[in-house]
Write an enzyme that holds these catalytic residues in place. Structure first.
Site, short mmCIF file in Angstrom:
data_model
loop_
_atom_site.label_atom_id
_atom_site.label_comp_id
_atom_site.label_asym_id
_atom_site.label_seq_id
_atom_site.Cartn_x
_atom_site.Cartn_y
_atom_site.Cartn_z
N SER A 193 39.17 23.40 45.87
CA SER A 193 39.55 24.52 46.73
C SER A 193 40.16 25.62 45.87
O SER A 193 40.53 25.39 44.73
CB SER A 193 40.55 24.08 47.79
N ILE A 241 42.73 21.67 43.17
CA ILE A 241 42.93 22.94 43.87
C ILE A 241 43.47 24.00 42.92
O ILE A 241 44.22 23.70 42.01
CB ILE A 241 43.87 22.76 45.10
N CYS A 242 43.01 25.20 43.15
CA CYS A 242 43.51 26.40 42.48
C CYS A 242 43.24 26.36 40.97
O CYS A 242 42.10 26.19 40.56
CB CYS A 242 44.99 26.58 42.81
N HIS A 243 44.28 26.48 40.16
CA HIS A 243 44.11 26.51 38.70
C HIS A 243 43.84 25.12 38.10
O HIS A 243 43.59 25.01 36.90
CB HIS A 243 45.35 27.11 38.04
N ALA A 244 43.89 24.06 38.90
CA ALA A 244 43.68 22.70 38.39
C ALA A 244 42.31 22.53 37.74
O ALA A 244 42.12 21.63 36.92
CB ALA A 244 43.86 21.68 39.50
#
Length: 179
Positions: A158, A105-108
């Site tokens: 996401s 999710i996100c910056h991962a």
């Protein structure tokens, strides 16, 4: 199923760790906090320090084959630290090579780019990563949650904390189907 939650010693966005963690536990999975160093990880609420969480296993002393799946929480600093750690990058890559499901999710997605596993895949992330994903051979989409089954495993991604409900429901469904 044992699910690894991989974080750096600091910089993980707390809500992106705790909500998927709780969702996994509530669904009957064993959540395991894996980091690059023993001790505790320092979580953040955006730029403010938040809680600490005890590390249960250390990259380099554990392996992907002891887990059924991998969750990569975001936070800006967390994946930046992880992508600079060869053992963490190898740990992530091993999940893909073994065909195990991964959720990020996100910056991962930065960690996925560094592990060279986005080529040929459709995924989403925080919007500022779209150029990095495209440069790594992936296709960035602006969707709340995206499931990609290109290759031997499934990847769930996401964009941001607002997507957590959809992210948690989707990764649990995908991980459950892979068990």
């Amino acid at each position: 199923m044992r699910i690894a939650f991989l974080t750096a010693p600091e910089g993980v966005e707390q809500v992106e760790l705790t909500e998927p963690w709780q969702a996994a536990v509530d669904a009957g999975h064993e959540a395991v906090l894996v980091s690059t160093k023993p001790g505790k990880v320092q979580a953040f609420d955006h730029l403010d320090t938040a809680d600490t969480f005890p590390v249960q296993e250390v990259v380099g002393e554990t392996s992907a084959d002891s887990f059924g799946g991998l969750v990569l929480p975001g936070g800006v600093a967390n994946p930046d630290f992880l992508r600079m750690d060869d053992k963490a990058v190898s740990f992530v890559r091993d999940f893909f090579e073994q065909g195990r499901p991964v959720a990020a999710i996100c910056h991962a997605a930065w960690t996925l780019v560094e592990a060279d596993v986005v080529r040929g895949r459709e995924l989403t992330s925080w919007p500022s990563l779209r150029t990095d994903i495209r440069n790594a051979g992936g296709t960035w989409v602006d969707e709340q949650v995206k499931v990609c089954d290109h290759g031997p495993n499934k990847l769930v991604t996401s964009r941001k904390p607002d997507d957590l409900k959809a992210f948690c429901g989707t990764f649990l469904e995908v991980f459950g189907a892979e068990a």
